[in-house]
Design a protein around this motif. Sequence first.
Motif, PDB file in Angstrom:
ATOM      1  N   VAL A  40      38.826  48.572  37.980  1.00 18.02           N
ATOM      2  CA  VAL A  40      37.540  47.722  38.868  1.00 18.02           C
ATOM      3  C   VAL A  40      36.830  46.264  38.243  1.00 18.02           C
ATOM      4  O   VAL A  40      36.675  45.627  39.481  1.00 18.02           O
ATOM      5  N   VAL A  41      36.027  46.649  37.567  1.00 12.60           N
ATOM      6  CA  VAL A  41      34.900  45.581  36.642  1.00 12.60           C
ATOM      7  C   VAL A  41      36.122  44.160  36.855  1.00 12.60           C
ATOM      8  O   VAL A  41      34.986  42.841  36.739  1.00 12.60           O
ATOM      9  N   ILE A  42      37.399  44.474  36.309  1.00 12.37           N
ATOM     10  CA  ILE A  42      37.960  43.152  35.844  1.00 12.37           C
ATOM     11  C   ILE A  42      38.352  42.707  37.372  1.00 12.37           C
ATOM     12  O   ILE A  42      38.355  41.465  36.945  1.00 12.37           O
ATOM     13  N   GLY A  43      38.594  43.814  38.326  1.00 11.25           N
ATOM     14  CA  GLY A  43      39.187  42.684  39.699  1.00 11.25           C
ATOM     15  C   GLY A  43      37.389  42.369  39.627  1.00 11.25           C
ATOM     16  O   GLY A  43      37.697  41.482  40.668  1.00 11.25           O
ATOM     17  N   PHE A  44      36.399  42.842  39.741  1.00 12.71           N
ATOM     18  CA  PHE A  44      35.460  42.207  40.428  1.00 12.71           C
ATOM     19  C   PHE A  44      34.989  40.824  39.617  1.00 12.71           C
ATOM     20  O   PHE A  44      35.053  39.695  40.355  1.00 12.71           O
ATOM     21  N   MET A  45      35.666  40.772  38.677  1.00  7.39           N
ATOM     22  CA  MET A  45      35.552  39.149  37.752  1.00  7.39           C
ATOM     23  C   MET A  45      36.058  38.402  37.907  1.00  7.39           C
ATOM     24  O   MET A  45      36.070  36.819  38.933  1.00  7.39           O
ATOM     25  N   VAL A  46      37.810  38.554  38.861  1.00  6.51           N
ATOM     26  CA  VAL A  46      38.428  38.221  38.709  1.00  6.51           C
ATOM     27  C   VAL A  46      38.518  37.336  40.819  1.00  6.51           C
ATOM     28  O   VAL A  46      38.569  36.304  41.337  1.00  6.51           O
ATOM     29  N   PHE A  47      37.415  38.501  41.229  1.00  6.64           N
ATOM     30  CA  PHE A  47      37.253  37.701  42.637  1.00  6.64           C
ATOM     31  C   PHE A  47      35.629  36.635  42.433  1.00  6.64           C
ATOM     32  O   PHE A  47      35.964  35.420  43.484  1.00  6.64           O
ATOM     33  N   LEU A  48      35.176  37.200  42.029  1.00  5.94           N
ATOM     34  CA  LEU A  48      34.086  36.335  40.976  1.00  5.94           C
ATOM     35  C   LEU A  48      34.792  34.633  40.869  1.00  5.94           C
ATOM     36  O   LEU A  48      34.709  33.767  41.292  1.00  5.94           O
ATOM     37  N   ALA A  50      29.893  36.002  31.432  1.00  9.88           N
ATOM     38  CA  ALA A  50      29.606  36.880  30.885  1.00  9.88           C
ATOM     39  C   ALA A  50      30.670  38.048  30.505  1.00  9.88           C
ATOM     40  O   ALA A  50      31.515  38.006  29.022  1.00  9.88           O
ATOM     41  N   LEU A  51      31.356  38.090  31.638  1.00  4.62           N
ATOM     42  CA  LEU A  51      32.868  39.279  31.418  1.00  4.62           C
ATOM     43  C   LEU A  51      34.199  38.657  30.980  1.00  4.62           C
ATOM     44  O   LEU A  51      34.260  39.347  29.738  1.00  4.62           O
ATOM     45  N   CYS A  52      33.970  37.335  30.634  1.00  4.31           N
ATOM     46  CA  CYS A  52      35.206  36.908  30.248  1.00  4.31           C
ATOM     47  C   CYS A  52      35.027  36.962  28.869  1.00  4.31           C
ATOM     48  O   CYS A  52      35.705  36.916  27.990  1.00  4.31           O
TER      49      CYS A  52
END
Length: 499
Positions: A69-77, A438-440
């Motif tokens: 879910v967290v990585i999915g949100f990052m990909v959404f952004l 930041a997440l990347c």
Amino acid sequence: MTTTARPRAEQSAPATQAQLQSQEKLRRSLKPRHLTMIALGGAIGTGLFVASGNTIATAGPGGALLAYVVIGFMVFLLMQSLGEMATYLPVSGAFEEYSTRFVSPSFGFAIGWNYWYNWAITVAAELVAAALIMRYWLPDVPSWIWSGAFLLILFLLNALSTRAYGESEFWFSLVKVVTVVIFLVLGILMIVGILGGESPGFENWTTGEAPFVGGGLGILAIFMVAGFSFQGTELVGVAAGEAEDPEKNVPKAIRTVFVRILLFYVGAITVIGFLIPYTSPNLLTSDVEDISISPFTLVFENAGVLAAASVMNAVILTAILSAGNSGLYASTRMLWALADGGKAPRFLAKVNRRGVPMNALLATTLVGGASFLTTFIGDGDAYVWLVSASGLAGFIVWMGIAWSHYRFRRAYTAQGHDLADLPYRARFFPLGPMIALALCAVVILGQNYQAFLGEVDLTAALTAYIGLPLFLALWFGHKLVTGSKMVRYEDADLTRVRD
């Protein structure tokens, strides 16, 4: 058709006639359904069909679900950022073009070559995986025969025309999508007890350390796997350069693809978490070499699907060929863009009458084939290092997308443009690209943190992180040779050329 000028320096520069003609030779023949399936196909593959089991075994069903879910949100952004730029500047150079225009020519040079190398090596990796899959049915046939045959097929699909690539990718991806949908439907029926015996309830979510196994470090480890699984969604940015009516179709693909991909991954992880305990040894050891213990195969078998292992083997072979097909397309178009921008030998920018950059395609195919041949040298050590060097490439490109978008929007407003005029506007700016960046960075730095725990394992660390110094060498090496500087917001090239 929308084309763009390509700057040669950090300041804005008009397009030359030669550049415009070169751009015109790439034909906009990809339809909306092609764009959608290209993005879906890039993200749905062995990461979902096979590696999803390992993620649950490592972090538990709750940990795996949270990580995706967290990585999915990052990909959404990231897709929001890419959508804004790809709609405004729909060119096959995509990230290389955006990085050059809005960050610096040297950064664009490094991003372009990094992306080309990533997918060229990925083609070789898929050839190896495809041969392993064929061993399931025909174990006595040498692997190199299958790999050579599949490389020829992928080359021909890309050599025919852009439309041929798009059509083949549409059908490859459709097989994967239908498989996931059937899996989710059967899984839900099994969870509620309609199919496959008594409902398991929440037993597998509460057994042992479930739902969260290994705490924060377990979830961090899954971040890497989840990130790799989602890689390929950015292919829509490359395909935008040959898409029909990109101002309408690129945003449509961006909006629909993310929701579907997240639904597929979150849905699959949830179904597996309900039906298979994280302690099952099958989850930890599932691999393309033994598809009989893939979580998808196990669920299909429990649902009563005949020859489930053979069916999933065929689906995974399709997924592998899809990844190789898209990899060859993406790397070819990036190499063409580099040559068109003067960052690669000029002969690679030649396009034939069918709109295919054949020289770039031939060069990329040769590199992919040569990389595959290294599997036979020194027990495959050379191949392992080649794949390791490309391991971080996708995340580096994602960081490039986020940074380029941040600077694109700043340049757009600094030059007095109205945001209402953007064909597609990303949400959550400026927080969106900043959070994605930041997440990347967390994913990249945490790639193999285990190598630094206790006694430092230099070999493991170098294998995991070698792609980072190679990228920095490209970036600063080009800067040292050319003396290029960071692009000022006021000077960024926002030119859009229409014809």
